[in-house]
Scaffold this motif. Structure first.
Motif, mmCIF file in Angstrom:
data_model
loop_
_atom_site.group_PDB
_atom_site.id
_atom_site.type_symbol
_atom_site.label_atom_id
_atom_site.label_comp_id
_atom_site.label_asym_id
_atom_site.label_seq_id
_atom_site.Cartn_x
_atom_site.Cartn_y
_atom_site.Cartn_z
ATOM 1 N N GLU A 1 0.834 -1.210 0.000
ATOM 2 C CA GLU A 1 0.000 0.000 0.000
ATOM 3 C C GLU A 1 0.868 1.259 0.000
ATOM 4 N N LEU A 2 1.896 1.293 0.838
ATOM 5 C CA LEU A 2 2.783 2.455 0.905
ATOM 6 C C LEU A 2 3.578 2.614 -0.393
ATOM 7 N N GLU A 3 4.065 1.513 -0.928
ATOM 8 C CA GLU A 3 4.804 1.570 -2.193
ATOM 9 C C GLU A 3 3.922 2.109 -3.307
ATOM 10 N N GLN A 4 2.690 1.620 -3.395
ATOM 11 C CA GLN A 4 1.770 2.091 -4.435
ATOM 12 C C GLN A 4 1.445 3.576 -4.245
ATOM 13 N N SER A 5 1.270 3.995 -3.009
ATOM 14 C CA SER A 5 0.970 5.401 -2.747
ATOM 15 C C SER A 5 2.142 6.295 -3.138
ATOM 16 N N LEU A 6 3.345 5.886 -2.788
ATOM 17 C CA LEU A 6 4.520 6.678 -3.183
ATOM 18 C C LEU A 6 4.658 6.729 -4.701
ATOM 19 N N ASN A 7 4.457 5.603 -5.356
ATOM 20 C CA ASN A 7 4.538 5.578 -6.818
ATOM 21 C C ASN A 7 3.485 6.479 -7.445
ATOM 22 N N SER A 8 2.273 6.437 -6.940
ATOM 23 C CA SER A 8 1.202 7.227 -7.547
ATOM 24 C C SER A 8 1.381 8.727 -7.306
ATOM 25 N N GLU A 9 2.060 9.100 -6.246
ATOM 26 C CA GLU A 9 2.274 10.510 -5.917
ATOM 27 C C GLU A 9 3.647 11.019 -6.371
ATOM 28 N N PHE A 10 4.437 10.169 -7.001
ATOM 29 C CA PHE A 10 5.820 10.560 -7.284
ATOM 30 C C PHE A 10 5.928 11.724 -8.262
ATOM 31 N N GLN A 11 4.959 11.913 -9.123
ATOM 32 C CA GLN A 11 5.023 13.025 -10.078
ATOM 33 C C GLN A 11 5.215 14.352 -9.349
ATOM 34 N N LEU A 12 4.503 14.552 -8.250
ATOM 35 C CA LEU A 12 4.649 15.795 -7.472
ATOM 36 C C LEU A 12 6.053 15.930 -6.886
ATOM 37 N N ILE A 13 6.575 14.833 -6.376
ATOM 38 C CA ILE A 13 7.923 14.836 -5.804
ATOM 39 C C ILE A 13 8.953 15.127 -6.895
ATOM 40 N N HIS A 14 8.783 14.499 -8.032
ATOM 41 C CA HIS A 14 9.682 14.687 -9.172
ATOM 42 C C HIS A 14 9.703 16.155 -9.605
ATOM 43 N N GLU A 15 8.527 16.753 -9.716
ATOM 44 C CA GLU A 15 8.445 18.157 -10.112
ATOM 45 C C GLU A 15 9.128 19.062 -9.089
ATOM 46 N N LEU A 16 8.960 18.754 -7.821
ATOM 47 C CA LEU A 16 9.625 19.541 -6.773
ATOM 48 C C LEU A 16 11.144 19.422 -6.880
ATOM 49 N N CYS A 17 11.637 18.219 -7.086
ATOM 50 C CA CYS A 17 13.092 18.016 -7.230
ATOM 51 C C CYS A 17 13.632 18.774 -8.440
ATOM 52 N N ALA B 1 20.385 18.174 -0.103
ATOM 53 C CA ALA B 1 19.256 17.395 0.417
ATOM 54 C C ALA B 1 18.424 16.813 -0.719
ATOM 55 N N THR B 2 18.243 17.582 -1.770
ATOM 56 C CA THR B 2 17.473 17.111 -2.928
ATOM 57 C C THR B 2 18.198 15.970 -3.621
ATOM 58 N N LEU B 3 19.488 16.096 -3.802
ATOM 59 C CA LEU B 3 20.260 15.011 -4.421
ATOM 60 C C LEU B 3 20.249 13.756 -3.555
ATOM 61 N N SER B 4 20.321 13.927 -2.263
ATOM 62 C CA SER B 4 20.268 12.795 -1.349
ATOM 63 C C SER B 4 18.899 12.109 -1.416
ATOM 64 N N THR B 5 17.866 12.896 -1.506
ATOM 65 C CA THR B 5 16.512 12.353 -1.638
ATOM 66 C C THR B 5 16.361 11.609 -2.953
ATOM 67 N N LEU B 6 16.821 12.201 -4.022
ATOM 68 C CA LEU B 6 16.766 11.520 -5.325
ATOM 69 C C LEU B 6 17.533 10.200 -5.283
ATOM 70 N N HIS B 7 18.653 10.189 -4.607
ATOM 71 C CA HIS B 7 19.439 8.960 -4.475
ATOM 72 C C HIS B 7 18.623 7.866 -3.784
ATOM 73 N N ALA B 8 17.867 8.238 -2.769
ATOM 74 C CA ALA B 8 17.027 7.261 -2.055
ATOM 75 C C ALA B 8 15.909 6.732 -2.946
ATOM 76 N N PHE B 9 15.496 7.515 -3.936
ATOM 77 C CA PHE B 9 14.411 7.106 -4.830
ATOM 78 C C PHE B 9 14.874 6.232 -5.994
ATOM 79 N N LEU B 10 16.148 6.248 -6.298
ATOM 80 C CA LEU B 10 16.627 5.587 -7.513
ATOM 81 C C LEU B 10 16.314 4.103 -7.604
#
Length: 128
Positions: free
Chosen positions: A62-78, A93-102
């Motif tokens: 459920e959490l994985e699906q929610s993060l995937n479905s909302e990732f467009q907003l996170i991507h735009e912010l990055c 901090a943004t690069l570190s966050t992107l690294h965690a998402f890869l």
């Protein structure tokens, strides 16, 4: 320090607008944005890296699906941060966050978006 355990319990069922709320808050100041990036990084790490054995498989999914479905907003912010900010701590901090998402974001967000160009532009500014 932000408690991701509470968030994992309440989101998405009790706080469906968490990601939009967080992204909206991030746009109010660079300091808040830096904190939001840290929260997003912690959330990604908890859900995709450290949650095994702590949550049921259905809750993890459920959490994985929610993060995937909302990732467009996170991507735009990055992308916005990488193209507009001059604040070193926020960019880090943004690069570190992107690294965690890869490990889990769809590859299109990396290779079919301006992300690679934004990273290269940022790198060139740093090198020059």
């Amino acid at each position: 320090m932000f408690n991701v355990q509470i968030l994992k319990h309440d989101w998405p069922a009790r706080w469906q607008s968490f990601i939009p709320d967080l992204v909206s808050a991030a746009k109010t100041s660079e300091t808040i944005c830096e904190n939001c990036m840290a929260i997003l990084k912690l959330l990604s790490e908890e859900v995709f890296d450290f949650s095994r054995g702590e949550m049921t498989q259905s809750k993890i999914k459920e959490l994985e699906q929610s993060l995937n479905s909302e990732f467009q907003l996170i991507h735009e912010l990055c992308l916005y941060v990488l193209s507009a900010s001059q604040r070193t701590e926020l960019i880090r901090a943004t690069l570190s966050t992107l690294h965690a998402f890869l490990s889990w974001i769809p590859l299109g967000y990396i290779f079919e978006s301006p992300l690679v160009c934004a990273l290269l532009d940022r790198w060139l500014l740093y090198c020059l």
